[in-house]
Every structure is written in structure tokens, then in C-alpha cells.
Design a protein around this motif. Structure first.
Motif, PDB file in Angstrom:
ATOM      1  N   GLN A  54      51.136  38.830  33.784  1.00 23.36           N
ATOM      2  CA  GLN A  54      50.727  37.513  33.277  1.00 23.36           C
ATOM      3  C   GLN A  54      49.214  37.570  33.075  1.00 23.36           C
ATOM      4  O   GLN A  54      48.477  37.720  34.038  1.00 23.36           O
ATOM      5  N   PHE A  56      46.950  35.456  32.515  1.00 24.84           N
ATOM      6  CA  PHE A  56      46.196  34.229  32.764  1.00 24.84           C
ATOM      7  C   PHE A  56      46.460  33.774  34.192  1.00 24.84           C
ATOM      8  O   PHE A  56      47.504  34.079  34.772  1.00 24.84           O
ATOM      9  N   VAL A  60      49.789  26.518  33.308  1.00 27.34           N
ATOM     10  CA  VAL A  60      50.171  26.261  31.919  1.00 27.34           C
ATOM     11  C   VAL A  60      50.279  24.751  31.729  1.00 27.34           C
ATOM     12  O   VAL A  60      50.880  24.052  32.540  1.00 27.34           O
ATOM     13  N   TYR A 107      50.417  35.851  23.453  1.00 28.28           N
ATOM     14  CA  TYR A 107      51.432  34.938  23.968  1.00 28.28           C
ATOM     15  C   TYR A 107      52.382  35.668  24.908  1.00 28.28           C
ATOM     16  O   TYR A 107      52.486  36.905  24.893  1.00 28.28           O
ATOM     17  N   VAL A 178      54.426  30.769  26.010  1.00 34.35           N
ATOM     18  CA  VAL A 178      53.076  30.408  26.457  1.00 34.35           C
ATOM     19  C   VAL A 178      52.056  31.083  25.557  1.00 34.35           C
ATOM     20  O   VAL A 178      52.048  32.317  25.429  1.00 34.35           O
ATOM     21  N   TRP A 180      48.333  31.958  25.488  1.00 32.79           N
ATOM     22  CA  TRP A 180      47.209  32.030  26.420  1.00 32.79           C
ATOM     23  C   TRP A 180      45.922  32.485  25.739  1.00 32.79           C
ATOM     24  O   TRP A 180      44.928  32.776  26.413  1.00 32.79           O
ATOM     25  N   PRO A 187      46.058  27.957  29.214  1.00 30.24           N
ATOM     26  CA  PRO A 187      47.235  28.350  28.432  1.00 30.24           C
ATOM     27  C   PRO A 187      48.126  27.147  28.188  1.00 30.24           C
ATOM     28  O   PRO A 187      48.236  26.256  29.030  1.00 30.24           O
TER      29      PRO A 187
END
Length: 196
Positions: A54, A56, A60, A107, A178, A180, A187
Motif C-alpha cells: 500500500q 500510502f 482513504v 491507483y 483507491v 493515491w 488518497p
């Protein structure tokens, strides 16, 4: 003579429509084959598979989302999507200034698990894979848009130049897209339920 020709054409059209329907059923397969609902985690038995990290840390958020300069909206056409169909996602700049980004590939496609949200994609080379990033921007009244076919191959092949795979197979349950890549903003994501 014309009557026989019309009958032959009608019969050919019927045969073509039945063949096409059969192809569509075959193309859709048997539906999602992965774990159902909210699994404990996502496990993959494929040798050398390393799940995408991930990229980030921030939580979210939903839309609209504000950057330092403008406001953007992330949307989909529905909240329930069928396996094998296309998921259309649009990130639209609804503000008054360009929105700096890290490009269209920034993303994640994530599955909800008891361990948290995990990307469904990864690389098979035994090492972590990074998605491409580039300095870009979404102009005022412009948008990024993605049309992801909700199959393993459709999601894996959506990023050009990166060899990805989806593992385990997609299963019915909660997912989210998502983005980001917004500079100066958290995000932003939209959730959807995948069904067979």
C-alpha cells in the motif's frame, strides 16, 4: 425464391445470435472463484508472488476531496459490479485550478479482509513491484478515467509496462478503487461489491 432466401437469412441470424450468446457465456466463465465475503487475509500459492504494498499511509477519504489548489470527485457508475463486466471509475477536477498528480497508474484495487484492505495485484518475479509514477496534472473540467474489466487478467493487464497478476482469484465481496496520486491531498476511494 425470395421466401427461401428470407428464411435462410433469418436462420443464419438466429444461429449467429445463439453462437454469440454462447461466446458471451463462455467469456464470463463461471464467475468469481476466489474467497467469498471478507476473508481473514489474501493468500497466494503462486511461486514468487509478492503482493503490491500500500503506497500510502493516510486514511482513504470519499469525495469530494480538496487539494491545496482545487477540488476533485472520484465516482463509479454503481456500487454493485458483476464479475466479467467493466468497472468505470472517473476522477474529475471540479475546481478552479489544475490538480497535480503522480499519473494515471497511481491507483490500487483492494479487497477488504479481516487484516485490512489489501491490493489484489502483485508481481511473480520474487521481488516487490512498483507502479509507474510521473509528474502530471488533471486540468480544470478534465478527468482521468479507467475502464477495468473485473476479471483477474483485466485488472492485472490494466497498467501498461508492468507485469502484474491477481492472486488469489477474485471472489464475491467488498472491494475498493483507491487513487493515491493526488499531490497535496489524501488518497480518495470508492467501494463496490463484486458479485458473480
Amino acid at each position: 425464391m425470395d421466401h427461401m432466401r428470407r428464411d435462410a437469412l433469418a436462420g443464419g441470424a438466429l444461429a449467429l445470435s445463439l453462437a454469440t450468446a454462447g461466446c458471451l457465456d463462455f467469456a464470463a466463465g463461471d464467475g468469481p472463484q476466489g474467497p467469498e465475503g471478507t476473508p481473514a487475509t489474501l493468500t497466494c500459492d503462486e511461486d514468487g508472488f509478492v503482493r503490491l504494498d500500500q503506497p500510502f499511509e493516510a486514511s482513504v477519504v470519499g469525495t469530494p476531496v480538496e487539494t491545496d489548489e482545487t477540488e476533485l470527485e472520484l465516482s463509479t457508475e454503481g456500487t454493485t459490479e458483476t464479475y466479467g463486466q467493466s468497472l468505470r471509475v472517473v476522477l474529475r477536477n471540479a475546481g478552479d485550478a489544475p490538480a497535480p498528480t503522480l499519473g494515471e497508474s497511481a491507483y490500487s484495487v483492494q479487497r477488504e479482509t479481516e487484516a485490512g484492505w489489501l491490493d489484489v495485484r502483485g508481481g511473480t518475479g520474487g521481488e516487490a513491484v512498483e507502479l509507474p509514477r510521473s509528474e502530471d496534472s488533471v486540468a480544470v473540467s478534465s478527468a482521468y478515467s479507467w475502464d477495468l474489466t473485473l476479471t483477474e487478467a483485466g485488472i492485472a493487464d490494466a497498467v501498461d509496462g508492468v507485469d502484474l497478476t491477481v492472486c488469489p482469484p477474485l471472489g464475491p465481496g467488498p472491494y475498493r478503487f483507491v487513487y493515491w496520486g493526488l499531490v497535496g491531498a489524501p488518497p480518495v476511494g470508492v467501494e463496490f461489491e463484486l458479485v458473480g
